[in-house]
Design a protein around this motif. Sequence first.
Motif, short mmCIF file in Angstrom:
data_model
loop_
_atom_site.label_atom_id
_atom_site.label_comp_id
_atom_site.label_asym_id
_atom_site.label_seq_id
_atom_site.Cartn_x
_atom_site.Cartn_y
_atom_site.Cartn_z
N LEU A 33 0.81 -1.33 -0.09
CA LEU A 33 0.01 -0.07 -0.03
C LEU A 33 0.83 1.20 -0.01
O LEU A 33 0.34 2.32 -0.54
N ASP A 36 2.12 1.45 -3.68
CA ASP A 36 1.21 2.08 -4.57
C ASP A 36 0.92 3.59 -4.42
O ASP A 36 0.82 4.34 -5.20
N ASP A 83 -1.88 3.11 7.10
CA ASP A 83 -2.58 2.99 5.73
C ASP A 83 -3.16 4.20 5.33
O ASP A 83 -4.08 4.16 4.33
N TYR A 85 -4.52 7.43 3.44
CA TYR A 85 -4.34 7.92 2.11
C TYR A 85 -4.14 9.56 2.12
O TYR A 85 -4.73 10.16 3.02
N VAL A 124 -1.44 -6.69 4.42
CA VAL A 124 -2.74 -5.97 4.69
C VAL A 124 -2.75 -5.02 5.92
O VAL A 124 -2.21 -5.37 6.91
N LYS A 144 -9.70 -5.53 4.99
CA LYS A 144 -9.64 -6.08 3.61
C LYS A 144 -8.93 -5.04 2.69
O LYS A 144 -8.69 -5.44 1.61
N GLU A 145 -9.22 -3.91 3.24
CA GLU A 145 -8.72 -2.64 2.49
C GLU A 145 -8.40 -1.46 3.40
O GLU A 145 -8.30 -1.79 4.72
N ARG A 146 -7.88 -0.21 3.03
CA ARG A 146 -7.50 0.60 3.74
C ARG A 146 -8.78 0.85 4.66
O ARG A 146 -9.99 1.09 4.09
N SER A 147 -8.47 1.36 5.85
CA SER A 147 -9.59 1.73 6.89
C SER A 147 -10.21 3.17 6.42
O SER A 147 -9.35 4.06 6.13
N SER A 148 -11.39 2.97 6.53
CA SER A 148 -12.04 4.59 6.36
C SER A 148 -12.36 5.24 7.55
O SER A 148 -12.70 6.29 7.85
N ASP A 164 -14.58 -0.82 6.74
CA ASP A 164 -13.32 -1.63 6.11
C ASP A 164 -14.10 -2.17 4.86
O ASP A 164 -15.05 -2.88 4.66
N ALA A 165 -13.39 -1.92 3.84
CA ALA A 165 -13.95 -2.04 2.38
C ALA A 165 -15.12 -1.81 2.29
O ALA A 165 -16.02 -2.26 1.34
#
Length: 180
Positions: A33, A36, A83, A85, A124, A144-148, A164-165
Amino acid sequence: MYPRVNISPDGRWALLPRYEPDRQLAWAKQYPLVADLMAKVGPALVQDPLSYYTRAYSYIPRRLVAYRVADGTERPVIDAPDDAYPGTGQLRADQVWREDGTSVVIAGTHLPAQGGAGLAPISVPHLVEYWPESGRWSVIAPLKERSSGAYAVAGERDTFVVVDAGKRRHFHAAGRRDLA
């Protein structure tokens, strides 16, 4: 962007992210991540790794640090990047303190390399619980993905939601189990 400070309910601890520009290239090799994001918004450091002509500023990975408020003593939480953004993700609510202030749940942190053997870290982000007094942390669940974000559930002691996701996952801190 200025980072969000998070102070424990008892006022003893403050959590702040620390930007780590000197570790950006190494972390990009370890954490997909981070790699990316470097490819998308941080190419200057790839082209000028010694920062001779430029400095990375649109994206710099960060890790969480705990400070004892009484004396300013600092303690790293986990020696790995979060993680977040760039932009709004760096201001997200991603830490939920237990009501008694003894521990905090952190959503969206990577885990460090495993053991002294230099094994690669898990790629992850994770949900972890951290006890600042002892410096101990424990994995609750992988994401599963970056935490919101992570939020306390009103009226339910030590229960929180992690986005999550794009889906809400409910957890209870005492049992560390996913309720959904």
